[in-house]
Motif scaffolding. Sequence first.
Motif, short mmCIF file in Angstrom:
data_model
loop_
_atom_site.label_atom_id
_atom_site.label_comp_id
_atom_site.label_asym_id
_atom_site.label_seq_id
_atom_site.Cartn_x
_atom_site.Cartn_y
_atom_site.Cartn_z
N GLN A 267 40.50 58.73 45.10
CA GLN A 267 39.97 59.00 43.82
C GLN A 267 40.01 58.35 42.33
OE1 GLN A 267 37.32 60.62 44.28
NE2 GLN A 267 37.70 63.02 44.54
N GLU A 268 41.09 57.49 42.33
CA GLU A 268 41.93 57.39 40.99
C GLU A 268 41.09 55.47 41.34
OE1 GLU A 268 45.52 56.74 38.67
OE2 GLU A 268 45.28 58.40 40.22
N MET A 269 41.25 54.98 42.65
CA MET A 269 40.85 53.76 43.32
C MET A 269 39.82 53.84 43.16
SD MET A 269 43.24 52.46 45.34
CE MET A 269 43.78 53.56 47.30
N LEU A 270 39.14 54.63 43.38
CA LEU A 270 37.38 54.41 44.02
C LEU A 270 36.78 54.52 42.58
CD1 LEU A 270 36.59 56.96 46.94
CD2 LEU A 270 35.87 54.44 46.70
N ARG A 271 37.25 55.08 41.38
CA ARG A 271 36.36 55.11 39.88
C ARG A 271 36.69 53.17 39.93
NH1 ARG A 271 38.57 60.24 38.64
NH2 ARG A 271 40.77 59.99 38.62
N GLU A 272 37.79 52.77 40.09
CA GLU A 272 38.00 51.30 40.07
C GLU A 272 36.69 50.17 40.42
OE1 GLU A 272 39.98 49.36 37.91
OE2 GLU A 272 40.83 51.34 37.68
N VAL A 273 36.66 50.95 41.72
CA VAL A 273 35.33 50.56 42.78
C VAL A 273 34.23 50.96 41.84
CG1 VAL A 273 34.07 50.50 45.29
CG2 VAL A 273 36.38 51.27 44.58
N ARG A 274 33.90 52.01 40.97
CA ARG A 274 32.74 52.41 40.86
C ARG A 274 32.75 51.36 39.11
NH1 ARG A 274 31.42 55.86 36.77
NH2 ARG A 274 29.84 56.87 38.28
N MET A 275 33.10 51.55 38.65
CA MET A 275 33.51 50.53 37.72
C MET A 275 33.08 48.61 38.37
SD MET A 275 34.77 51.38 34.85
CE MET A 275 36.77 51.66 34.23
N ALA A 276 33.77 48.58 38.90
CA ALA A 276 32.87 47.03 39.89
C ALA A 276 31.90 47.23 39.64
CB ALA A 276 34.09 46.46 40.34
N GLN B 121 30.09 57.72 47.49
CA GLN B 121 29.97 58.62 48.28
C GLN B 121 30.82 58.52 50.00
OE1 GLN B 121 30.21 62.05 47.15
NE2 GLN B 121 31.30 61.82 49.98
N ARG B 122 29.80 57.76 50.21
CA ARG B 122 30.18 56.77 52.18
C ARG B 122 31.48 56.72 51.84
NH1 ARG B 122 26.45 52.72 52.70
NH2 ARG B 122 25.38 52.85 50.40
N VAL B 123 31.57 55.34 50.87
CA VAL B 123 32.82 54.93 51.43
C VAL B 123 34.57 55.84 51.06
CG1 VAL B 123 34.78 53.36 49.76
CG2 VAL B 123 32.32 52.71 50.14
N LYS B 124 33.98 56.64 49.92
CA LYS B 124 34.83 58.08 49.80
C LYS B 124 35.10 58.82 51.38
CE LYS B 124 35.76 62.37 47.28
NZ LYS B 124 34.68 63.24 46.70
N ASP B 125 33.72 58.98 52.26
CA ASP B 125 33.87 59.23 53.39
C ASP B 125 34.35 58.75 53.98
OD1 ASP B 125 32.71 61.72 52.44
OD2 ASP B 125 30.59 60.77 52.84
N LYS B 126 34.80 57.40 54.69
CA LYS B 126 35.47 56.92 54.58
C LYS B 126 36.77 56.75 54.78
CE LYS B 126 31.45 54.68 57.25
NZ LYS B 126 30.63 53.23 57.10
N ALA B 127 36.86 56.52 53.39
CA ALA B 127 38.68 56.33 53.04
C ALA B 127 39.67 57.49 53.62
CB ALA B 127 38.42 55.71 51.45
N ALA C 178 43.75 47.64 52.10
CA ALA C 178 42.86 48.19 53.01
C ALA C 178 41.66 49.41 52.15
CB ALA C 178 43.63 50.16 52.96
N LEU C 179 41.45 49.03 50.64
CA LEU C 179 40.30 50.00 50.12
C LEU C 179 38.85 48.99 50.10
CD1 LEU C 179 38.92 52.39 49.37
CD2 LEU C 179 40.09 52.21 46.95
N VAL C 180 39.68 47.97 49.21
CA VAL C 180 38.70 46.03 48.99
C VAL C 180 38.09 46.18 50.06
CG1 VAL C 180 38.85 44.46 48.89
CG2 VAL C 180 40.01 45.67 47.09
N GLY C 181 38.98 46.13 51.19
CA GLY C 181 38.18 45.72 53.25
C GLY C 181 37.70 46.56 53.63
N LEU C 182 37.35 47.91 53.20
CA LEU C 182 36.48 48.87 53.33
C LEU C 182 35.51 48.29 52.57
CD1 LEU C 182 36.23 51.79 55.16
CD2 LEU C 182 37.03 52.73 53.11
N VAL C 183 35.91 48.03 51.36
CA VAL C 183 34.48 48.84 49.78
C VAL C 183 33.69 46.86 50.61
CG1 VAL C 183 33.67 48.01 48.29
CG2 VAL C 183 35.85 49.50 48.28
N HIS C 184 34.20 46.09 51.06
CA HIS C 184 33.42 44.77 51.38
C HIS C 184 32.74 44.92 52.58
CE1 HIS C 184 33.06 40.58 52.19
NE2 HIS C 184 33.59 40.28 51.48
#
Length: 296
Positions: free
Chosen positions: A28-37, A53-59, A73-79
């Motif tokens: 969740q904390e990492m996703l906040r950074e993604v959201r900000m970016a 939401q979609r990334v979260k389900d997968k993450a 792993a999260l950056v890869g997933l988001v990318h």
Amino acid sequence: MASTLADRLSRLVKTMRGQARITEDNVQEMLREVRMALLEADVALPVVRDFIQRVKDKALGQEVVGSLTPGQALVGLVHKELAATMGEGVADLNLATQPPAVILMAGLQGAGKTTTTAKLAKHLIEKRKKKVLTVSGDVYRPAAIEQLKTVTAQAGAEWFPSTPDQKPLDIARAAIDHARRHYFDVLLVDTAGRLAIDEVLMAEIQALHAELKPVETLFVVDAMQGQDAINTAKAFKAALPLTGVVLTKLDGDSRGGAALSVRAITGVPIKFAGVSEKIDGLEAFDGERHAGRVLG
Ligand code: GDP
């Protein structure tokens, strides 16, 4: 200069060191950074929400939680997810119809419609060996008609004359008739835009669409428009059955978050990117490459 998402995530992960494994809270904390970016890249808020939401389900699957390098792993997933959302692979113009194939250009004034019309003419001539005619339906700005004439000549295509005292529908009929009689493969129709959404103009382009039955209706949008791109995209999507998007001015310094917003709102592929003012400044849009830019 803001630090990159990868930097931020790796800093965050360092603070988690000592924990046995990455937990749901950490994600969740990492996703906040993604959201900000994404917000910093000017992606529209509702689009960011859906995306996260979609990334979260997968993450929360095994891809990130439990990974030895969860930041990466999260950056890869988001990318990966960004690239998939914006479109992978190349979507060229559809010309599968009885010639002349009509391509209708839609968008706000200043978005880059006239420039893009000429760029597409050049692309169709050089890459697809087509005989191309252009016409302007912008009867409100004589300068716009002249501009199309000039850039059409630069593209090596032919230009069909129109004048401010004509009605756009009459221009369209005459142009398509000319294209038929002279065996043009493609007719590119540039249209009038306003600085903001305008109902009269929307009705006009709808009438043009009904008359011309274009095989492609392209929404031209300025990547520098950022957050505003979402409202423009909504209005054009509601008015016309769009078949593709051209995202212009990607040579500017925006992070190009408009690509994600516009793709999500219109539901049609971003087919091309404008990358300079010059006539050859057009590229096939590459979602994979663009994902890196949006993430910063
Ligand atoms: P229209 O009103 O939608 O027809 O927009 P124009 O085609 O007249 O373009 C508006 C301005 O944006 C012009 O100065 C163009 O040269 C510029 N422009 C269009 N596309 C691009 C692009 O991809 N990159 C850059 N840098 N400028 C562009």
